[in-house]
Design an enzyme around this catalytic site. Structure first.
Site, PDB file in Angstrom:
ATOM      1  NE  ARG A  29      -3.931  -2.264   2.165  1.00  0.00           N
ATOM      2  CZ  ARG A  29      -3.899  -3.593   1.986  1.00  0.00           C
ATOM      3  NH1 ARG A  29      -2.737  -4.223   1.893  1.00  0.00           N
ATOM      4  NH2 ARG A  29      -5.018  -4.283   1.884  1.00  0.00           N
ATOM      5  N   GLY A  94      -0.825 -11.505  -5.092  1.00  0.00           N
ATOM      6  CA  GLY A  94      -2.292 -11.401  -5.136  1.00  0.00           C
ATOM      7  C   GLY A  94      -2.760 -10.029  -4.670  1.00  0.00           C
ATOM      8  NE  ARG A 122      -3.942 -16.323  -4.982  1.00  0.00           N
ATOM      9  CZ  ARG A 122      -3.491 -15.602  -3.970  1.00  0.00           C
ATOM     10  NH1 ARG A 122      -2.280 -15.099  -4.014  1.00  0.00           N
ATOM     11  NH2 ARG A 122      -4.258 -15.373  -2.927  1.00  0.00           N
ATOM     12  CB  SER A 165     -11.417 -10.576   0.456  1.00  0.00           C
ATOM     13  OG  SER A 165     -10.365 -10.048  -0.318  1.00  0.00           O
ATOM     14  CG  ASP A 313      -2.032 -14.095   5.048  1.00  0.00           C
ATOM     15  OD1 ASP A 313      -2.761 -14.676   4.231  1.00  0.00           O
ATOM     16  OD2 ASP A 313      -1.747 -12.889   4.959  1.00  0.00           O
ATOM     17  NE  ARG A 344      -0.721 -20.016   1.869  1.00  0.00           N
ATOM     18  CZ  ARG A 344      -0.528 -18.707   2.030  1.00  0.00           C
ATOM     19  NH1 ARG A 344      -1.328 -18.017   2.824  1.00  0.00           N
ATOM     20  NH2 ARG A 344       0.457 -18.105   1.406  1.00  0.00           N
ATOM     21  NE  ARG A 386       1.369 -15.403   4.464  1.00  0.00           N
ATOM     22  CZ  ARG A 386       2.107 -14.327   4.754  1.00  0.00           C
ATOM     23  NH1 ARG A 386       3.124 -14.429   5.591  1.00  0.00           N
ATOM     24  NH2 ARG A 386       1.828 -13.153   4.218  1.00  0.00           N
TER      25      ARG A 386
HETATM   26  C1  S3P Z   1      -4.024  -9.067   2.165  1.00  0.00           C
HETATM   27  C2  S3P Z   1      -5.237  -9.643   2.346  1.00  0.00           C
HETATM   28  C3  S3P Z   1      -5.457 -11.079   2.546  1.00  0.00           C
HETATM   29  C4  S3P Z   1      -4.149 -11.808   2.888  1.00  0.00           C
HETATM   30  C5  S3P Z   1      -3.014 -11.367   2.017  1.00  0.00           C
HETATM   31  C6  S3P Z   1      -2.778  -9.872   2.178  1.00  0.00           C
HETATM   32  C7  S3P Z   1      -3.921  -7.609   1.975  1.00  0.00           C
HETATM   33  O1  S3P Z   1      -5.985 -11.631   1.357  1.00  0.00           O
HETATM   34  O2  S3P Z   1      -4.327 -13.198   2.763  1.00  0.00           O
HETATM   35  O3  S3P Z   1      -1.834 -12.050   2.356  1.00  0.00           O
HETATM   36  O4  S3P Z   1      -2.821  -7.049   2.065  1.00  0.00           O
HETATM   37  O5  S3P Z   1      -4.965  -6.971   1.724  1.00  0.00           O
HETATM   38  P1  S3P Z   1      -7.576 -11.681   1.078  1.00  0.00           P
HETATM   39  O6  S3P Z   1      -8.056 -10.290   0.948  1.00  0.00           O
HETATM   40  O7  S3P Z   1      -7.702 -12.444  -0.198  1.00  0.00           O
HETATM   41  O8  S3P Z   1      -8.149 -12.402   2.262  1.00  0.00           O
END
Ligand code: S3P
Length: 434
Positions: A29, A94, A122, A165, A313, A344, A386
């Site tokens: 961010r 992701g 994904r 999420s 996580d 996972r 992880r």
């Molecule tokens: C994250 C949100 C989570 C987490 C990822 C980091 C983020 O994913 O698993 O490692 O920085 O917003 P999800 O939003 O898919 O749960």
């Protein structure tokens, strides 16, 4: 993918005081939002890891100038994004691809977002659907990356997010900065709130009321000056190692204690963990502090409901703690684990089985009856950071020497993982393979 490996032996207690690298979520961010701020953003303690480097390279490919004073210290000259000359490559990230998707939907040029084979597997429908509801012109290949985004005028919406999420919430809120009117996201659970905290610090009109977060476009964002706190998701590995290896006593400093991230600490305490958490102040608008962990006799527990998103996580490493605990650990409501870097639940159950563990998979979690005796073997990380790190911690209580193949991916979030554990006294080394 198979590359460097970790060689891990049991039988050595962990002790001492150390810290872990910067928070991955905040580091993604910091560069993306810093790029949008009007003026120069200063970032210290930035996580220089595989995933976050992909986000940094992406904003640079969008014409943002970044001065790199050191690995962890950046000056970002925020301003207008320029059309990229090719596809933006988010590699394995992701968070990177989903957040930048929200931002790109508001730009007056076309962009293509892509990544590794792993990222291409994904699910992206979770961001495509709400962004299309806002009027964005975004499409994927079978709802997966590569994503193609074309300019479109967006309208604010009220979005009832079906999964808890933070990535989806953030993508919609970021698109909301470029939409007409207010954008509201209603979350089914308390997903991490770094986007809200950071945008608010930058002067955005963003507010949460219970589970609903509303953003209203209000012009330019101010630049930031921040020090990224250490990542509790990385801290989780040495913490669990100390809890399960006899005679261990470690202290980790400067750890982000944002309550949307500390679910693992609550669960471990419920399991009888000897953890002392001391808040020491605020960093980047986030509470930070020190965590001391001492070897503990753990007992099994039940995990489900709201805490799941607060430790999403940390389930691979919770599996390892559960194997060392007396009695049954049952995890429910964690079906999201099946769409992370890997599935996972399946991958961890399969790899831990090679160490002799018995884990019952369920569609939305797992059941582990402990304590279980583990024996060294060769296990694989499946290009999932992880997973590699959790298997390495499991190896600390497995009789003999374990080889964790595919260790390089640990650097996606925790560069120096093996060195950190070794510095605390664990028998872990890195063997560089071709
Ligand atoms: C994250 C949100 C989570 C987490 C990822 C980091 C983020 O994913 O698993 O490692 O920085 O917003 P999800 O939003 O898919 O749960």
């Amino acid at each position: 993918m198979v590359n460097d490996c970790f060689k891990v032996k049991s039988g050595s207690a962990l002790s001492g005081t150390t810290t872990v690298p910067g928070d991955k979520s905040i580091s993604h961010r910091a560069v993306m939002f810093g790029a949008m701020g009007k003026g120069t953003t200063q970032v210290r303690g930035w996580l220089a890891a595989g995933d976050t480097e992909a986000s940094l390279a992406t904003i640079q490919a969008l014409g943002i100038q970044v001065d790199r004073h050191s690995q962890h210290e950046l000056t970002i000259h925020g301003g207008k994004f320029q059309p990229p000359t090719g596809a933006l490559n988010l590699v394995n990230a992701g968070t990177g691809i989903r957040l930048i998707a929200g931002i790109m939907c508001g730009q007056p040029f076309e962009s293509v977002l892509d990544g590794s084979e792993q990222l291409r597997r994904r699910p992206m429908k979770r961001v495509i659907t709400p962004l299309q509801m806002m009027g964005a012109n975004i499409n994927g290949t079978n709802d997966r990356a590569p994503l193609t985004i074309k300019p479109a005028q967006m309208q604010g919406i009220k979005y009832n997010m079906p999964v808890a999420s933070a990535q989806v919430k953030s993508a919609v809120l970021l698109a909301g900065l470029f939409a007409k009117g207010a954008t509201a996201v209603v979350q089914p659970g308390p997903a991490r709130d770094h986007t809200e905290r950071m945008l608010s610090a930058m002067g955005a009109d963003i507010a949460a009321d219970g589970d609903t977060v509303v953003v209203r476009p209000n012009g330019e964002l101010r630049p930031m000056d921040l020090t990224v706190p250490s990542d509790i998701s990385s801290a989780a590995f040495p913490l669990v190692a100390a809890l399960i290896v006899p005679d261990s006593d470690i202290t980790l400093t400067g750890i982000n204690l944002n309550p949307t991230r500390t679910g693992l600490l609550d669960v471990l305490k419920a399991m009888g963990a000897d953890l002392t958490v001391t808040e020491t102040g605020l960093e980047a608008g986030e509470p930070v502090g020190t965590i001391r962990a001492r070897h503990s006799v753990l007992k099994g527990t039940q995990v489900g409901g709201k805490v799941v998103v607060e430790m999403i996580d940390e389930f691979p490493i919770l599996m390892v703690a559960a194997l060392a605990a007396e009695g049954e650990t049952v995890v429910r409501d964690a079906q999201e684990l099946r769409v992370k870097e890997t599935d996972r639940i399946a991958v961890m159950a399969g790899e831990l089985a090679k160490l002799g563990a018995q884990i019952t998979e369920t569609p939305d979690g797992f059941i582990i009856k402990g304590p279980q005796k583990l024996k060294a073997a060769t296990v694989y990380g499946h290009d999932d950071h992880r997973v590699s790190m959790s298997l390495s911690v499991a190896a600390l209580i497995a009789e003999g020497e374990t080889t964790v193949m595919d260790a390089r991916c640990a650097g996606d979030s925790f560069p120096g993982f093996a060195e950190t554990l070794a510095g605390l006294g664990a028998h872990i080394g890195v063997e560089v393979l071709a």
